[in-house]
Design an enzyme around this catalytic site. Structure first.
Site, PDB file in Angstrom:
ATOM      1  N   GLU A  76       0.782  -1.261   0.060  1.00  0.00           N
ATOM      2  CA  GLU A  76       0.061  -0.015  -0.046  1.00  0.00           C
ATOM      3  C   GLU A  76       0.925   1.340  -0.037  1.00  0.00           C
ATOM      4  OE1 GLU A  76      -3.418   1.898   2.763  1.00  0.00           O
ATOM      5  OE2 GLU A  76      -2.035   0.615   3.585  1.00  0.00           O
ATOM      6  N   LYS A 171     -10.362   1.201  -0.884  1.00  0.00           N
ATOM      7  CA  LYS A 171     -10.232   0.857   0.452  1.00  0.00           C
ATOM      8  C   LYS A 171     -11.591   1.166   1.265  1.00  0.00           C
ATOM      9  CE  LYS A 171      -7.037   1.534   4.276  1.00  0.00           C
ATOM     10  NZ  LYS A 171      -5.830   2.301   4.627  1.00  0.00           N
ATOM     11  N   CYS A 203      -4.852  -2.818   4.159  1.00  0.00           N
ATOM     12  CA  CYS A 203      -4.190  -2.543   5.491  1.00  0.00           C
ATOM     13  C   CYS A 203      -5.190  -2.567   6.577  1.00  0.00           C
ATOM     14  CB  CYS A 203      -3.660  -1.063   5.339  1.00  0.00           C
ATOM     15  SG  CYS A 203      -2.461  -0.590   6.505  1.00  0.00           S
TER      16      CYS A 203
END
Length: 558
Positions: A76, A171, A203
Site C-alpha cells: 500500500e 479501501k 491494510c
C-alpha cells in the site's frame, strides 16, 4: 515526461507487444500456484518520488527471484501520492493501458508502464495507488464533492498476464487518510487462469467484517491479496502477527505485502496457508528493503479438504534478530484500560499459577508455569509480564472503531502498566530472558455474535508469531443449540519459550451488534436468541466455565 521515462515506456511497449515471454508456472489443474509478496521501502514522497518507486517495481517484476511467480503483490501507498494521482480503468471495460494509451496521455506513466511490465512478464500484478475519479461518474453518490470535481481513493489495481486491468478495489476503512471512501463498501474479487479466485482488501480493512471477513462468509473466498502500510502496535497488532492470526482463524491463503520503513513503524510481509501457518514472512528491523518473498501456495478445493503442505521458503531460514525500541518504532495499545495483574516471577525459583481475571462479566482463565533462568547480568535488561482481560471498544482517534474481547499474557519494559506495550531499549545480548515458560494455557467462554472472529495472537521478540506446530487451539459450542463458544489456547507440551512477548486470544466483535448476552431481552429475541434456551443457561455460568475447561484439559494430559 522526461526523456528517460519516455524511452522506458517505449521499450516496455515494444516488449509488451510480445506477451508470454515468461512461462506460466501454474495451471488450473495444479495443486499449487506460486506467489510473490513485495516488502518495499518507499521513496520519500515528493512529486517525482513515483519514478524511483516505479523503477524499483519494474526491477522486482523482472528479477530472477520473481521469474517463477504467477502473481506478485506490491504494498500500500509505496507508488504514488496525492500529487500524482491517476485515473484507473473500470475493469468491466477490459482496458489495457499499455496498448490503449502507450504515450500516457490519459493515464499516468506509472500505470501504463506497469501494465506493460505485467504483459511482458506474463504475470498477474497487484498494485496499490492513489486514484482520482470524477465525481460526476458516480451520480448515485450525492455527498459533497471537492472543488476540483474529483474523488481521491486508496485503490488496489490488478493487471492480468496481458496487462489488462481486471480488478479494482477501493479501501473501505481509511486510517487517518485525507481520501474518500466509496458511497457503498465494495466486495471485489477477480478470477485467474490458474483456477483461483481472489478477494482483496487493504491494510486497516483487516480489522473489520466488511469487506475481508464478509467475502469469506458470503462468497466462500479462500485466497486474498492484501497490500498494507501497517503501523505496528504492541502487544496485539504488529503486522505479521495480525496477518498470520487472521489467515489462521479463517483458514485461508493470504498474500500480504508491506511497506518497509521500520523507523516509522512500517514492515511486515508474508504468505500464509490457513491452519498450516506461514509459508514465508519478514519483519525488518533496520532501514527497510526492496525484496520479493516467494512461496508455492497450496490451493483449497471446494470442500477445503486439501491438506498438502508446501515447502517453506529458504528465506524463512534466517538468523533471529531481537527487536528493540531503537530498531523498530512501535505504537502502543491502551493496555491501561485492561483489567490486569503483574505476574510475579521470583528470581532463582520456578513457579506456577492458575488465575481467573475478569472485566465485568467477561473472564479469562490463565494456567501458567515457568522456570527461572536466573538474574540478569550487569547492564542487562529483561521484560516483566502481565495477565490482562479486556471487554470494550478499541478506540483510536479519527479512525473506525471495533469492539474486542481479549485475554493475554504480555510483556512490559517495567513493572507498571504504563510500561506495557513497549520494546526494551537495549539491543542484542543485553536483552536477557528472565524465565522459560513451560506451560501456557488460556480458557475462555466467548459469546456468539452476528459477526465476530477469534484468533490466536502471539509474538516473539523477533517480532514474528508462533507457528501452529507450537500451539493447540480449540473452539467449540458446548451444545448444538447454545450461543457461546468454549475456547482453549495452549502452548504444546513439547514447547518451552523464553523469548515471548505476547500469548493471547484476540476476540474481534466488529460493531458488537447482535452479541449474545448484550442488550435487552427484546433485542436478544430480535437477534434470534431464544429465551430460556440452553445458551442462556450457559451464559449464566460462564464465569466458571474457563476453570472447568482447563481443569479437564489438565486431567487429560496428566
Amino acid at each position: 515526461m522526461s526523456n528517460t521515462w519516455w524511452w522506458l515506456s517505449v521499450v516496455l511497449l515494444i516488449l509488451g507487444l510480445m506477451p508470454g515471454m515468461s512461462q506460466q508456472a501454474a495451471l488450473a489443474e495444479s495443486d499449487y500456484y506460486t506467489a510473490g509478496v513485495v516488502e518495499f521501502k518507499q521513496s520519500i514522497l515528493s512529486l517525482s518520488a513515483w519514478s524511483d518507486s516505479l523503477a524499483g517495481y519494474v526491477e522486482i517484476i523482472n528479477s530472477e527471484n520473481a521469474s517463477a511467480t504467477d502473481i506478485i503483490v506490491f504494498p500500500e501507498s509505496t507508488l504514488n501520492s496525492a500529487g500524482s494521482t491517476t485515473f484507473v480503468p473500470n475493469p468491466e471495460d477490459q482496458i489495457n493501458p499499455c496498448l490503449s494509451d502507450p504515450n500516457a496521455t490519459y493515464y499516468e506513466e506509472f500505470l501504463v508502464t506497469l501494465s506493460c511490465a505485467a504483459r511482458n512478464a506474463s504475470k498477474y500484478i497487484v498494485i496499490n495507488l492513489t486514484e482520482k475519479q470524477k465525481c460526476e461518474d458516480i451520480p448515485e453518490d450525492t455527498r459533497p464533492c471537492a472543488s476540483n470535481g474529483l474523488n481521491v481513493f486508496n485503490t488496489n489495481v490488478v493487471f492480468d498476464r496481458q496487462g489488462v486491468v481486471v480488478s479494482r478495489y477501493r479501501k473501505v476503512h481509511l486510517y487517518g487518510e485525507a481520501k474518500n471512501s466509496t458511497f457503498l463498501p465494495e466486495l471485489i474479487t477477480f478470477e485467474t487462469d490458474f483456477g483461483v479466485t481472489f478477494g482483496h482488501f487493504i491494510c486497516f480493512d483487516i480489522l473489520f467484517y466488511t469487506p475481508a471477513h464478509q467475502l469469506i462468509v458470503e462468497q466462500g473466498i479462500t485466497d486474498f491479496v492484501y497490500p498494507a502500510m501497517w503501523f505496528s502496535q504492541l502487544p496485539f497488532l504488529t503486522a505479521v502477527q495480525t496477518q498470520q492470526g487472521w489467515a489462521y482463524a479463517n483458514d485461508v491463503n493470504l498474500l500480504a505485502s508491506g511497506a518497509s520503513r521500520p523507523s516509522i513503524g512500517n514492515s511486515g510481509s508474508g504468505i500464509y496457508h490457513g491452519r498450516s501457518g506461514t509459508l514465508t514472512s519478514v519483519m525488518r528491523q533496520d532501514s527497510g528493503e526492496r525484496a520479493i518473498y516467494v512461496a508455492q501456495v497450496p490451493k483449497y478445493t471446494r470442500s477445503r479438504s486439501l491438506k498438502k503442505r508446501a515447502k517453506r521458503s529458504l528465506q524463512e531460514i534466517q538468523t533471529r534478530q531481537v527487536a528493540s525500541s531503537s530498531s523498530f518504532y512501535m505504537k502502543r495499545d491502551y493496555v491501561e484500560n485492561y483489567e490486569s495483574e503483574l505476574l510475579k516471577l521470583d528470581e532463582g525459583t520456578s513457579g506456577a499459577i492458575n488465575r481467573t481475571i475478569c472485566q465485568g462479566s467477561f473472564c479469562c482463565n490463565f494456567d501458567i508455569a515457568w522456570r527461572s533462568l536466573g538474574t540478569a547480568t550487569e547492564n542487562g535488561s529483561y521484560y516483566s509480564y502481565r495477565l490482562g482481560t479486556y471487554d470494550g471498544w478499541r478506540n483510536e482517534n479519527n479512525v473506525d472503531a471495533n469492539y474486542i474481547r481479549n485475554c493475554a499474557l504480555f510483556t512490559c519494559s517495567g513493572d507498571s502498566i504504563d510500561d506495557c506495550g513497549k520494546l526494551l531499549p537495549t539491543e542484542g545480548e543485553l536483552q536477557q530472558s528472565r524465565v522459560t515458560f513451560t506451560r501456557l494455557a488460556i480458557g475462555v467462554t466467548y459469546p456468539e455474535s452476528r459477526e465476530f472472529l477469534l484468533f490466536p495472537d502471539t509474538l516473539q521478540d523477533s517480532l514474528l508469531p508462533l507457528e501452529p506446530s507450537q500451539f493447540e487451539w480449540s473452539q467449540r459450542k458446548p451444545t448444538e443449540d447454545s450461543y457461546v463458544q468454549e475456547v482453549r489456547f495452549a502452548l504444546k507440551e513439547t514447547q518451552e519459550l523464553s523469548n515471548l512477548l505476547t500469548f493471547g486470544i484476540y476476540g474481534n466483535y466488529y460493531d458488537n451488534e447482535c452479541t449474545f448476552g448484550v442488550g435487552t431481552e427484546e433485542e436478544q429475541l430480535a437477534c434470534g436468541y431464544r429465551s430460556g434456551s440452553p445458551g442462556l443457561r450457559i451464559l449464566g455460568g460462564w464465569l466458571a466455565m474457563p476453570l472447568i475447561i482447563l481443569a479437564i484439559a489438565r486431567t487429560m494430559s496428566s
